[in-house]
Design a protein around this motif. Sequence first.
Motif, mmCIF file in Angstrom:
data_model
loop_
_atom_site.group_PDB
_atom_site.id
_atom_site.type_symbol
_atom_site.label_atom_id
_atom_site.label_comp_id
_atom_site.label_asym_id
_atom_site.label_seq_id
_atom_site.Cartn_x
_atom_site.Cartn_y
_atom_site.Cartn_z
ATOM 1 N N LEU A 194 58.042 24.912 32.238
ATOM 2 C CA LEU A 194 57.275 23.932 31.476
ATOM 3 C C LEU A 194 55.776 24.247 31.413
ATOM 4 O O LEU A 194 55.068 23.674 30.602
ATOM 5 C CB LEU A 194 57.472 22.528 32.060
ATOM 6 N N ASN A 195 55.282 25.132 32.293
ATOM 7 C CA ASN A 195 53.846 25.412 32.253
ATOM 8 C C ASN A 195 53.523 26.904 32.364
ATOM 9 O O ASN A 195 52.402 27.280 32.667
ATOM 10 C CB ASN A 195 53.126 24.666 33.382
ATOM 11 N N TRP A 223 61.894 17.667 36.838
ATOM 12 C CA TRP A 223 62.129 17.622 35.399
ATOM 13 C C TRP A 223 63.121 18.685 34.939
ATOM 14 O O TRP A 223 63.850 18.491 33.959
ATOM 15 C CB TRP A 223 60.803 17.753 34.645
ATOM 16 N N TYR A 250 54.196 15.630 31.599
ATOM 17 C CA TYR A 250 55.569 15.753 31.114
ATOM 18 C C TYR A 250 56.061 14.449 30.504
ATOM 19 O O TYR A 250 56.871 14.451 29.576
ATOM 20 C CB TYR A 250 56.499 16.190 32.246
ATOM 21 N N ILE A 257 60.640 17.637 25.767
ATOM 22 C CA ILE A 257 61.243 18.216 26.970
ATOM 23 C C ILE A 257 62.728 17.879 27.045
ATOM 24 O O ILE A 257 63.559 18.742 27.350
ATOM 25 C CB ILE A 257 60.502 17.731 28.229
ATOM 26 N N PHE A 327 60.695 24.826 25.046
ATOM 27 C CA PHE A 327 59.817 23.762 25.506
ATOM 28 C C PHE A 327 58.452 23.809 24.836
ATOM 29 O O PHE A 327 57.978 24.870 24.428
ATOM 30 C CB PHE A 327 59.679 23.819 27.031
#
Length: 330
Positions: A194-195, A223, A250, A257, A327
């Motif tokens: 996610l990052n 998550w 998030y 997501i 994502f």
Amino acid sequence: MQYQKIGHTDIEISRVILGCGCFGGIGSAPSLFNQGENEEQAHEILDAAVHLGITTFDTADAYGGGRSELYIGNWLKKCDEKVRNNIVLSSKTYNPIFVGDSKGLSKERISEKIDGTLQRLGTKQLDMYLSHEMDEETPLEETLSCFNELQKCGKIRAFGASNITCEELEKSISICNNLGLNRYEWVQNPTSLLNYREVEKMLQICSRYGLGFTPYSPLAGGWLTGKYQKGLNYELGSRMTLRPEPYEIYVKHQDSIYDGLNSMRKISKERFGNISIAGLSLAWLLSDSRITGIIIGPRKPEHLEPIREALNTRLNETDRIDLANLFPVL
């Protein structure tokens, strides 16, 4: 299990590192001391981790107000010599260990705190020691010189930095080159599917200088496990109920997501025999050769199952790109 030496050291770590941040508390927050896993539960997780082939434990002096280190030290006392000699211990300092305690990376404070860490862990030498945060109040030269002194007197084997920026890392390397000091051997920053885009520059710097990289929060606070369901309340005891602040971004992008997670489940079923999305998320990180090892903090022995899946899953470059593109850019 896979094993790899870190940075320019002769320290070999397991590519899955056991994060012990919930032993005796929830991270470094004094308000959450005595929560998390008690000592018996911590020992069960340590036993299961070693059974899986994990040799490297990550803790910090402030986790649980020192309880995490103490629980690990007590567990080591019960181990036979063969197991004990195989374990690589990593700890960190910066945060207060008790209400009213100081924080920071001054020479005086580090020199004091390392002795407490060694005592709680029951060892004369710590394999890996990190600055937990960067200290804007203390000159970086002072911190780096202190870590070098700890190496020379045999209290630590190597040191690294957690929660450091690219600019701070480049500055630290310049200082060490100018002063003839040993430098940080690895970086420990949060990294997940996610990052990952914001971490790319750091990975490039680490590769350029031959430094290790051991990301924490590889499942983005839960998550990437799929346990948070759209439209439902967060599970009691989860990161989103105990320490939601690092993951609030998030929540802002949750629709995208959740769509990505649904697509991820489909890819898992079609290409990888329907392994869990947690296992696939970990496999994605492990498939990057620039990552020395990932830190995962299971709350129960059964939470180690995604690691088994990840270690038995091979991703090609197409898989990596397809998963990353699921994502949003955060």
